[in-house]
Design a protein around this motif. Structure first.
Motif, PDB file in Angstrom:
ATOM      1  N   PRO A 493      13.111  20.124   4.159  1.00  0.00           N
ATOM      2  CA  PRO A 493      13.673  20.599   5.435  1.00  0.00           C
ATOM      3  C   PRO A 493      13.143  19.853   6.648  1.00  0.00           C
ATOM      4  CG  PRO A 493      12.053  22.161   4.605  1.00  0.00           C
ATOM      5  CD  PRO A 493      12.273  21.154   3.515  1.00  0.00           C
ATOM      6  N   ASN A 494      12.067  19.117   6.483  1.00  0.00           N
ATOM      7  CA  ASN A 494      11.506  18.372   7.610  1.00  0.00           C
ATOM      8  C   ASN A 494      12.204  17.041   7.846  1.00  0.00           C
ATOM      9  OD1 ASN A 494       9.190  20.111   8.463  1.00  0.00           O
ATOM     10  ND2 ASN A 494       8.613  19.805   6.330  1.00  0.00           N
ATOM     11  N   PHE A 495      13.109  16.672   6.945  1.00  0.00           N
ATOM     12  CA  PHE A 495      14.000  15.553   7.203  1.00  0.00           C
ATOM     13  C   PHE A 495      15.233  16.139   7.890  1.00  0.00           C
ATOM     14  CE2 PHE A 495      11.194  13.572   4.292  1.00  0.00           C
ATOM     15  CZ  PHE A 495      11.344  12.199   4.426  1.00  0.00           C
ATOM     16  N   ARG A 496      15.248  16.049   9.202  1.00  0.00           N
ATOM     17  CA  ARG A 496      16.246  16.769   9.983  1.00  0.00           C
ATOM     18  C   ARG A 496      17.655  16.233   9.732  1.00  0.00           C
ATOM     19  NH1 ARG A 496      17.079  13.225  14.121  1.00  0.00           N
ATOM     20  NH2 ARG A 496      15.367  11.818  14.652  1.00  0.00           N
ATOM     21  N   ALA A 497      18.624  17.087   9.972  1.00  0.00           N
ATOM     22  CA  ALA A 497      20.026  16.713   9.823  1.00  0.00           C
ATOM     23  C   ALA A 497      20.352  15.542  10.742  1.00  0.00           C
ATOM     24  CB  ALA A 497      20.929  17.908  10.146  1.00  0.00           C
ATOM     25  N   GLY A 498      21.077  14.588  10.219  1.00  0.00           N
ATOM     26  CA  GLY A 498      21.451  13.422  11.002  1.00  0.00           C
ATOM     27  C   GLY A 498      20.457  12.279  10.923  1.00  0.00           C
ATOM     28  N   ASP A 499      19.291  12.528  10.345  1.00  0.00           N
ATOM     29  CA  ASP A 499      18.288  11.476  10.168  1.00  0.00           C
ATOM     30  C   ASP A 499      18.585  10.784   8.841  1.00  0.00           C
ATOM     31  OD1 ASP A 499      16.086   9.846   9.861  1.00  0.00           O
ATOM     32  OD2 ASP A 499      14.618  11.376  10.402  1.00  0.00           O
ATOM     33  N   ALA A 500      18.999   9.534   8.909  1.00  0.00           N
ATOM     34  CA  ALA A 500      19.408   8.823   7.700  1.00  0.00           C
ATOM     35  C   ALA A 500      18.240   8.327   6.875  1.00  0.00           C
ATOM     36  CB  ALA A 500      20.306   7.640   8.071  1.00  0.00           C
ATOM     37  N   ARG A 501      17.022   8.386   7.400  1.00  0.00           N
ATOM     38  CA  ARG A 501      15.882   7.886   6.645  1.00  0.00           C
ATOM     39  C   ARG A 501      15.693   8.672   5.351  1.00  0.00           C
ATOM     40  NH1 ARG A 501      11.226   8.305  11.041  1.00  0.00           N
ATOM     41  NH2 ARG A 501      12.491  10.147  11.564  1.00  0.00           N
ATOM     42  N   SER A 502      15.373   7.953   4.288  1.00  0.00           N
ATOM     43  CA  SER A 502      15.141   8.608   2.998  1.00  0.00           C
ATOM     44  C   SER A 502      13.657   8.796   2.711  1.00  0.00           C
ATOM     45  CB  SER A 502      15.778   7.804   1.869  1.00  0.00           C
ATOM     46  OG  SER A 502      15.312   6.464   1.889  1.00  0.00           O
ATOM     47  N   SER A 503      12.802   8.085   3.432  1.00  0.00           N
ATOM     48  CA  SER A 503      11.367   8.298   3.291  1.00  0.00           C
ATOM     49  C   SER A 503      10.679   7.983   4.611  1.00  0.00           C
ATOM     50  CB  SER A 503      10.778   7.443   2.166  1.00  0.00           C
ATOM     51  OG  SER A 503      10.996   6.067   2.397  1.00  0.00           O
ATOM     52  N   ILE A 504       9.604   8.711   4.872  1.00  0.00           N
ATOM     53  CA  ILE A 504       8.777   8.520   6.064  1.00  0.00           C
ATOM     54  C   ILE A 504       7.334   8.665   5.613  1.00  0.00           C
ATOM     55  CG2 ILE A 504       8.284   9.263   8.424  1.00  0.00           C
ATOM     56  CD1 ILE A 504      10.976  10.789   8.367  1.00  0.00           C
ATOM     57  N   GLY A 505       6.478   7.793   6.099  1.00  0.00           N
ATOM     58  CA  GLY A 505       5.099   7.848   5.649  1.00  0.00           C
ATOM     59  C   GLY A 505       4.099   7.468   6.718  1.00  0.00           C
ATOM     60  N   LEU A 506       2.855   7.424   6.310  1.00  0.00           N
ATOM     61  CA  LEU A 506       1.743   7.054   7.176  1.00  0.00           C
ATOM     62  C   LEU A 506       0.843   6.092   6.427  1.00  0.00           C
ATOM     63  CD1 LEU A 506       0.682  10.629   8.390  1.00  0.00           C
ATOM     64  CD2 LEU A 506       2.093   8.999   9.656  1.00  0.00           C
ATOM     65  N   ARG A 507       0.351   5.101   7.142  1.00  0.00           N
ATOM     66  CA  ARG A 507      -0.699   4.229   6.596  1.00  0.00           C
ATOM     67  C   ARG A 507      -1.924   4.396   7.482  1.00  0.00           C
ATOM     68  NH1 ARG A 507      -4.299   1.405   4.862  1.00  0.00           N
ATOM     69  NH2 ARG A 507      -4.035  -0.472   3.560  1.00  0.00           N
ATOM     70  N   THR A 508      -3.012   4.856   6.893  1.00  0.00           N
ATOM     71  CA  THR A 508      -4.272   5.046   7.595  1.00  0.00           C
ATOM     72  C   THR A 508      -5.293   4.090   6.973  1.00  0.00           C
ATOM     73  OG1 THR A 508      -5.166   6.767   6.144  1.00  0.00           O
ATOM     74  CG2 THR A 508      -3.637   7.476   7.882  1.00  0.00           C
ATOM     75  N   PRO A 509      -6.517   4.028   7.486  1.00  0.00           N
ATOM     76  CA  PRO A 509      -7.462   3.064   6.923  1.00  0.00           C
ATOM     77  C   PRO A 509      -7.662   3.185   5.417  1.00  0.00           C
ATOM     78  CG  PRO A 509      -8.316   3.928   8.979  1.00  0.00           C
ATOM     79  CD  PRO A 509      -7.077   4.709   8.673  1.00  0.00           C
ATOM     80  N   ARG A 510      -7.671   4.394   4.912  1.00  0.00           N
ATOM     81  CA  ARG A 510      -7.969   4.604   3.489  1.00  0.00           C
ATOM     82  C   ARG A 510      -6.750   5.021   2.670  1.00  0.00           C
ATOM     83  NH1 ARG A 510     -13.058   8.125   1.025  1.00  0.00           N
ATOM     84  NH2 ARG A 510     -12.364   8.130  -1.151  1.00  0.00           N
ATOM     85  N   TYR A 511      -5.791   5.697   3.292  1.00  0.00           N
ATOM     86  CA  TYR A 511      -4.730   6.332   2.528  1.00  0.00           C
ATOM     87  C   TYR A 511      -3.351   5.772   2.861  1.00  0.00           C
ATOM     88  CZ  TYR A 511      -8.420   9.723   1.639  1.00  0.00           C
ATOM     89  OH  TYR A 511      -9.604  10.314   1.270  1.00  0.00           O
ATOM     90  N   SER A 512      -2.517   5.733   1.819  1.00  0.00           N
ATOM     91  CA  SER A 512      -1.100   5.438   1.977  1.00  0.00           C
ATOM     92  C   SER A 512      -0.333   6.681   1.546  1.00  0.00           C
ATOM     93  CB  SER A 512      -0.697   4.230   1.118  1.00  0.00           C
ATOM     94  OG  SER A 512       0.677   3.957   1.257  1.00  0.00           O
ATOM     95  N   PHE A 513       0.476   7.230   2.465  1.00  0.00           N
ATOM     96  CA  PHE A 513       1.096   8.539   2.261  1.00  0.00           C
ATOM     97  C   PHE A 513       2.575   8.437   2.591  1.00  0.00           C
ATOM     98  CE2 PHE A 513       2.143  12.776   4.224  1.00  0.00           C
ATOM     99  CZ  PHE A 513       2.033  13.537   3.073  1.00  0.00           C
ATOM    100  N   THR A 514       3.420   8.900   1.662  1.00  0.00           N
ATOM    101  CA  THR A 514       4.868   8.835   1.863  1.00  0.00           C
ATOM    102  C   THR A 514       5.511  10.126   1.384  1.00  0.00           C
ATOM    103  OG1 THR A 514       4.831   6.450   1.426  1.00  0.00           O
ATOM    104  CG2 THR A 514       6.984   7.526   1.403  1.00  0.00           C
ATOM    105  N   ARG A 515       6.404  10.669   2.216  1.00  0.00           N
ATOM    106  CA  ARG A 515       7.230  11.809   1.800  1.00  0.00           C
ATOM    107  C   ARG A 515       8.681  11.363   1.735  1.00  0.00           C
ATOM    108  NH1 ARG A 515       5.185  17.129   5.099  1.00  0.00           N
ATOM    109  NH2 ARG A 515       7.319  17.737   4.612  1.00  0.00           N
ATOM    110  N   TYR A 516       9.355  11.801   0.688  1.00  0.00           N
ATOM    111  CA  TYR A 516      10.750  11.452   0.459  1.00  0.00           C
ATOM    112  C   TYR A 516      11.647  12.636   0.765  1.00  0.00           C
ATOM    113  CZ  TYR A 516       9.013   7.290  -1.932  1.00  0.00           C
ATOM    114  OH  TYR A 516       8.390   6.107  -2.228  1.00  0.00           O
ATOM    115  N   MET A 517      12.892  12.345   1.085  1.00  0.00           N
ATOM    116  CA  MET A 517      13.830  13.386   1.501  1.00  0.00           C
ATOM    117  C   MET A 517      14.091  14.405   0.398  1.00  0.00           C
ATOM    118  SD  MET A 517      17.478  11.409   1.312  1.00  0.00           S
ATOM    119  CE  MET A 517      18.143  10.844  -0.265  1.00  0.00           C
ATOM    120  N   ASN A 518      13.883  14.020  -0.877  1.00  0.00           N
ATOM    121  CA  ASN A 518      14.169  14.930  -1.994  1.00  0.00           C
ATOM    122  C   ASN A 518      12.954  15.752  -2.410  1.00  0.00           C
ATOM    123  OD1 ASN A 518      12.575  13.038  -3.238  1.00  0.00           O
ATOM    124  ND2 ASN A 518      14.004  12.559  -4.893  1.00  0.00           N
TER     125      ASN A 518
END
Length: 596
Positions: A493-518
């Motif tokens: 639900p955090n992938f809002r309507a109208g947002d075509a992105r299928s994944s959004i993530g963060l790259r920090t010094p130690r961690y690589s983090f990605t959330r997918y629309m599904n």
């Protein structure tokens, strides 16, 4: 080789700011780490300079707002505004630098190398639109190559070109523009774009993506027949000439002309190599049957005959396959569905990957020769002493990691990481930096050097202080995003309507983090797992880290301007020494898996 671990690991508890979570760095370990990094980046007769983390002389004026792109008192800016040359490769991995001796020597040993350089949307068109606009893809809206995206989706009425022109620079664009330029209509004019020239450019030498319907032969991706729009007129006279050489010649012509004038100049040279492209050649790998008996064909890149075979004795396997010859990744069960479809590469696929790796290395070497000629022209004309020269790539590239034989887009290190090297007045020391720099940071940095204002609200941070004074620490996240990175229903639900992105993530010094629309996701602890083999997204041992990254993700996933520079929580940030340790450990681990 890469079996999933079964041992229970201690949860990585957040660290108070007063306590160091990194292991002590002893001299022997530091020397060993640097030697391994040198093995990754310094073949073909080149060497990797030692890291220098000490601050340069203090007392330089502070940057007013490092992300604004506004006029500011830049640390140790040259006495007069410098010329700025940005050279961008296409699909070049960080380890491809071993085939670029000029870049390593002139910009690396004679400048500053950023070891944490990222393309937030690792795909040609969105990445290049980010550099031109200074905005993340979710703000400039170019999410893919093809309709409804590509060139047709980009508002180029205000770009880095218009900003630098307004600041008194002569501006030149040479090479690849956005995918679809030529056949697609301009968003600004609504008209066909074959002869369209965006505002802000004193000279426009952009390649055109085909046009048989209007009598234009060749295309951006036909390396021996590239048509160009030169200041509003089609130049279709380069059949038989290698496109990298033509782009280099155009760049040298403009430097020679601009250096004779009094205005500072900005040159953006946008190469296509080592991106795949035609024509097909006799030494291209043939289609093959993969381990699932599906017919596969890998993307190849055309090269001039004189360079073919140059690295055959040096390159003995694809860089994304383990050096011990074992499986690329024995267990893919913890990966999102977009990756589990790839079978373990068989002998035929490994042979094809080896061939493609050699072709790409040859294309990089030809590009590097053009960099050498550009440098020689800057020196011959007298412009070198007051020119900031930057080399980078629009994105990285997979060559076997996670069984993925080619491509980019996904927020894994081979795709996200790009080379970034800079040299210029006062920046010739052969130093290294661990501060992060992204594509949008590059825009902010160029504008800051020039004392120019950003064309839009800037999402990036100027790293000029890091370049000149030394590492400042990793204190803000890199937002990663993609389109078509996964298929399936949009259930998060955090992938809002109208947002075509299928994944959004963060790259920090130690961690690589990605959330997918599904609802799927990935979390990698790059200190413990630089190869990204162990997905900790649902690991109870990483629950506290995951929760903190989730909170930060919600805060910045749709960021604009200063929100994109939201400070990292203390336990996710890194001091200069910590960031240095992390990147050294990363390359140590990668060298242990894949070799130099």
């Amino acid at each position: 080789m890469q079996e999933k671990s079964t041992a229970q690991e201690a949860p990585p508890t957040p660290r108070p700011r007063g306590r160091r979570w990194r292991r002590p760095l002893v001299l022997v370990a530091l020397i060993a780490a640097l030697a391994l990094i040198g093995g990754v980046l310094g073949t073909d007769g080149g060497s990797t300079p030692s890291r220098t983390t000490a601050r340069q002389a203090s007392g330089a004026p502070a940057i007013d707002d490092p992300g604004s792109g506004g006029r500011s008192a830049v640390a140790e800016r040259p006495a007069r505004r410098p010329n700025i040359v940005v050279i961008m490769a296409d699909d070049m991995r960080v380890d491809d630098l071993r085939y670029a001796p000029t870049v390593r020597t002139v910009l690396g040993e004679g400048g500053v190398t950023f070891d944490n350089s990222f393309s937030p949307f690792p795909l040609c068109c969105p990445a290049r639109a980010s550099f031109l606009s200074g905005r993340y893809a979710h703000n400039h809206k170019v999410l893919w190559h093809y309709a409804p995206y590509g060139f047709a989706a980009f508002d180029d009425s205000r770009t880095i070109g218009t900003s630098l022109a307004a600041a008194g620079y002569r501006t030149a664009y040479v090479g690849k523009y956005l995918n679809g330029y030529g056949p697609m209509r301009s968003l600004v004019t609504g008209k066909p774009s074959y002869t369209y020239v965006p505002k802000g450019w004193s000279d426009w030498y952009a390649s055109v993506d085909g046009g048989k319907e209007v009598g234009i032969h060749g295309s951006t991706y036909n390396f021996f027949d590239v048509p160009f729009n030169i200041n509003g007129r089609i130049d279709n006279t380069h059949r038989g000439q290698y496109g990298t050489d033509v782009i280099g010649a155009f760049s040298r012509r403009l430097i020679t002309r601009y250096a004779a004038g009094k205005q500072p100049f900005f040159l953006y040279t946008s190469f296509v190599a080592p991106h795949h492209g035609g024509p097909r050649e006799p030494d291209d790998p043939a289609p093959f049957l993969d381990a699932d008996n599906h017919v596969r064909k890998l993307n190849t890149t055309a090269r001039p005959d004189w360079v073919k075979g140059r690295f055959n004795g040096v390159i003995t396997q694809a860089p994304g396959l383990p050096k011990d010859g074992g499986p690329a990744e024995a267990d893919m069960s913890d990966k999102p569905t977009n990756l589990t479809r790839f079978p373990e590469p068989n002998a035929a696929e490994r042979a094809a990957l080896l061939n493609v790796t050699r072709q790409r290395a040859e294309a990089v070497y030809v590009l590097d020769r053009q960099v050498a000629r550009i440098v020689a022209t800057l020196k011959r004309t007298g412009a070198w002493k007051n020119t900031v020269l930057i080399f980078t790539s629009d994105n990285g590239y997979f060559l076997g990691e996670h069984r993925k034989p080619d491509g980019k887009v996904l927020a894994h290190e081979p795709s996200l990481r790009v080379p970034f090297l800079v040299t210029g007045p006062g920046v010739r020391g052969g130093e290294r930096r661990s501060d992060p720099i992204s594509t949008v940071d590059l825009t902010a940095t160029v504008l800051d050097i020039a004392g120019a204002r950003a064309p839009h609200v800037a999402d990036g941070t100027s790293r000029w202080r890091s370049i000149v004074q030394g590492d400042q620490g990793w204190t803000t996240p890199v937002v990663t995003e993609a389109y078509k990175s996964i298929t399936g229903r949009r259930t998060d639900p955090n992938f809002r309507a109208g947002d075509a992105r299928s994944s959004i993530g963060l790259r920090t010094p130690r961690y690589s983090f990605t959330r997918y629309m599904n609802g799927q996701g990935e979390l990698y602890d790059l200190l413990a797992d630089p190869g990204e083999f162990e997905n900790r997204f649902s690991d109870p041992g990483y629950a506290s880290v995951r929760a903190e990254l989730d909170r930060l993700w919600l805060a910045v996933k749709d960021c604009v301007g200063t929100v994109c520079r939201t400070p990292l929580p203390d336990d996710l940030a890194a001091t200069p020494a910590e960031a240095t340790h992390l990147v050294e450990e990363y390359w140590r681990g990668i060298a242990g898996i894949y070799g130099g």
